[in-house]
Motif scaffolding. Structure first.
Motif, mmCIF file in Angstrom:
data_model
loop_
_atom_site.group_PDB
_atom_site.id
_atom_site.type_symbol
_atom_site.label_atom_id
_atom_site.label_comp_id
_atom_site.label_asym_id
_atom_site.label_seq_id
_atom_site.Cartn_x
_atom_site.Cartn_y
_atom_site.Cartn_z
ATOM 1 N N TRP A 185 0.826 -1.209 0.000
ATOM 2 C CA TRP A 185 0.000 0.000 0.000
ATOM 3 C C TRP A 185 0.857 1.254 0.000
ATOM 4 C CZ3 TRP A 185 -4.268 -0.576 -2.071
ATOM 5 C CH2 TRP A 185 -5.101 -1.683 -1.813
ATOM 6 N N ARG A 186 2.025 1.195 0.652
ATOM 7 C CA ARG A 186 2.934 2.343 0.632
ATOM 8 C C ARG A 186 3.439 2.598 -0.793
ATOM 9 N NH1 ARG A 186 5.705 0.608 4.360
ATOM 10 N NH2 ARG A 186 4.593 1.629 6.051
ATOM 11 N N LEU A 187 3.744 1.522 -1.511
ATOM 12 C CA LEU A 187 4.168 1.667 -2.907
ATOM 13 C C LEU A 187 3.033 2.228 -3.769
ATOM 14 C CD1 LEU A 187 6.087 -1.721 -3.279
ATOM 15 C CD2 LEU A 187 7.108 0.564 -3.212
ATOM 16 N N ALA A 188 1.828 1.708 -3.565
ATOM 17 C CA ALA A 188 0.676 2.194 -4.335
ATOM 18 C C ALA A 188 0.406 3.665 -4.046
ATOM 19 C CB ALA A 188 -0.556 1.354 -4.010
ATOM 20 N N LEU A 189 0.574 4.063 -2.786
ATOM 21 C CA LEU A 189 0.347 5.464 -2.408
ATOM 22 C C LEU A 189 1.326 6.380 -3.146
ATOM 23 C CD1 LEU A 189 -1.068 7.557 -0.583
ATOM 24 C CD2 LEU A 189 0.656 7.046 1.168
ATOM 25 N N ALA A 190 2.597 5.970 -3.209
ATOM 26 C CA ALA A 190 3.587 6.774 -3.933
ATOM 27 C C ALA A 190 3.236 6.869 -5.417
ATOM 28 C CB ALA A 190 4.976 6.171 -3.757
ATOM 29 N N GLU A 191 2.752 5.774 -5.983
ATOM 30 C CA GLU A 191 2.360 5.772 -7.394
ATOM 31 C C GLU A 191 1.139 6.661 -7.616
ATOM 32 O OE1 GLU A 191 4.120 1.257 -7.614
ATOM 33 O OE2 GLU A 191 1.962 1.560 -7.925
ATOM 34 N N HIS A 192 0.199 6.630 -6.680
ATOM 35 C CA HIS A 192 -0.956 7.530 -6.756
ATOM 36 C C HIS A 192 -0.497 8.982 -6.729
ATOM 37 C CE1 HIS A 192 -4.441 4.697 -5.336
ATOM 38 N NE2 HIS A 192 -3.782 4.218 -6.382
ATOM 39 N N GLY A 193 0.497 9.267 -5.883
ATOM 40 C CA GLY A 193 1.013 10.631 -5.807
ATOM 41 C C GLY A 193 1.594 11.096 -7.126
ATOM 42 N N ALA A 194 2.281 10.197 -7.819
ATOM 43 C CA ALA A 194 2.852 10.548 -9.127
ATOM 44 C C ALA A 194 1.759 10.818 -10.156
ATOM 45 C CB ALA A 194 3.773 9.425 -9.609
ATOM 46 N N ILE A 195 0.686 10.037 -10.093
ATOM 47 C CA ILE A 195 -0.454 10.254 -10.996
ATOM 48 C C ILE A 195 -1.085 11.606 -10.698
ATOM 49 C CG2 ILE A 195 -2.761 9.446 -11.632
ATOM 50 C CD1 ILE A 195 -1.738 6.585 -10.838
ATOM 51 N N ARG A 196 -1.292 11.882 -9.418
ATOM 52 C CA ARG A 196 -1.887 13.170 -8.999
ATOM 53 C C ARG A 196 -1.049 14.336 -9.508
ATOM 54 N NH1 ARG A 196 -0.046 17.898 -6.776
ATOM 55 N NH2 ARG A 196 -1.634 18.907 -5.472
ATOM 56 N N ASP A 197 0.271 14.247 -9.352
ATOM 57 C CA ASP A 197 1.148 15.346 -9.753
ATOM 58 C C ASP A 197 1.088 15.586 -11.257
ATOM 59 O OD1 ASP A 197 1.868 15.640 -7.123
ATOM 60 O OD2 ASP A 197 3.824 14.645 -7.339
ATOM 61 N N ALA A 198 1.077 14.507 -12.045
ATOM 62 C CA ALA A 198 1.033 14.657 -13.500
ATOM 63 C C ALA A 198 -0.280 15.295 -13.941
ATOM 64 C CB ALA A 198 1.214 13.292 -14.164
ATOM 65 N N ILE A 199 -1.380 14.889 -13.301
ATOM 66 C CA ILE A 199 -2.678 15.488 -13.635
ATOM 67 C C ILE A 199 -2.692 16.953 -13.225
ATOM 68 C CG2 ILE A 199 -5.147 15.462 -13.093
ATOM 69 C CD1 ILE A 199 -4.944 12.397 -12.864
ATOM 70 N N ALA A 200 -2.193 17.261 -12.024
ATOM 71 C CA ALA A 200 -2.182 18.638 -11.526
ATOM 72 C C ALA A 200 -1.358 19.549 -12.431
ATOM 73 C CB ALA A 200 -1.627 18.677 -10.106
ATOM 74 N N GLU A 201 -0.308 19.006 -13.027
ATOM 75 C CA GLU A 201 0.540 19.789 -13.928
ATOM 76 C C GLU A 201 -0.058 19.926 -15.321
ATOM 77 O OE1 GLU A 201 4.222 17.717 -13.748
ATOM 78 O OE2 GLU A 201 4.581 18.224 -11.644
#
Length: 231
Positions: A185-201
């Protein structure tokens, strides 16, 4: 032809092959089956295909998978189980990878403050639920559905919700028991964060690749060994 009977799912065919092997070898309840590697080689199967069949048999009560020990024939009496139905987990994850990569790409073209606020809230809640797999699964689903909602297309939103419902099946739940926990879940959370950042940008290409990476890694995590191979 559309009206022809559906082809039996691959994991069901493999599961039947394993049980035929058990019968041919005269294995008794409680006896250990060959290792994953040996069965994969003997039946000319990939590890994911074998894994789905073994977990299907475990859900049905035919075998018991003991993490770090091996796969054992259960003591269940004949006729006590009913074959499971539904999509194979790896097949579902592959389909999601194809569809949701495009959804994330499109979401980056429709980014809004409301969407990013919702994703940030989800990430905060998920960070607090790493040791609570049922909550992590719920929040994981909410994250992916929120991205589809951000596009403003109700068909896509319903498609994402329906896809994620299969994550709650007994078949998928057994994968969670064996392979999901604080580390994954920690790995998935980091991957979710990367998705969020790309969308936000507002970067469609980066959002697509971040989602593809996340769901490809999810498949890989479900492919990790749950039994030791002989040296």
């Amino acid at each position: 032809m559309l009206n022809e009977p559906a082809t039996r799912r691959h994991y069901r065919q493999v599961a039947d092959q394993i049980m035929a092997f058990v019968a041919d070898q005269g294995l008794a309840p409680g006896e250990r089956l060959p290792s994953e590697r040996d069965m994969a080689e003997q039946f000319s199967l990939s590890r994911p295909s074998l894994r789905e069949a073994l977990i299907a048999l475990e859900v049905e009560g035919h075998v018991e998978i003991r993490m770090g020990s091996g796969i054992y024939l259960s003591h269940q009496a004949p006729g006590e189980s009913r074959p499971i139905e539904g999509g194979a987990p790896f097949e579902i994850l592959q389909a999601r990878c194809i569809i949701e990569s495009a959804v994330a790409e499109e979401a980056a073209r429709h980014v809004s403050a409301k969407l990013i606020e919702g994703l940030d809230r989800n990430l905060t809640e998920m960070a607090a639920a790493l040791h609570d797999t049922p909550s992590a699964i719920r929040l994981d689903g909410a994250f992916h559905i929120a991205i589809a909602q951000g596009i403003g297309n109700s068909v896509l939103t319903h498609l994402m919700a329906a896809s994620y419902e299969q994550r709650l099946s007994p078949f998928f739940e057994r994968f969670s028991v064996h392979f999901e926990g604080p580390r994954t879940w920690r790995l998935a959370l980091a991957e979710h964060g990367a998705i969020r950042d790309a969308i936000a940008e507002g970067d469609p290409s980066a959002a697509r690749e971040a989602m593809r990476h996340h769901l490809t890694e999810s498949q890989r995590r479900f492919s990790e060994n749950f039994t030791p191979d002989p040296n």
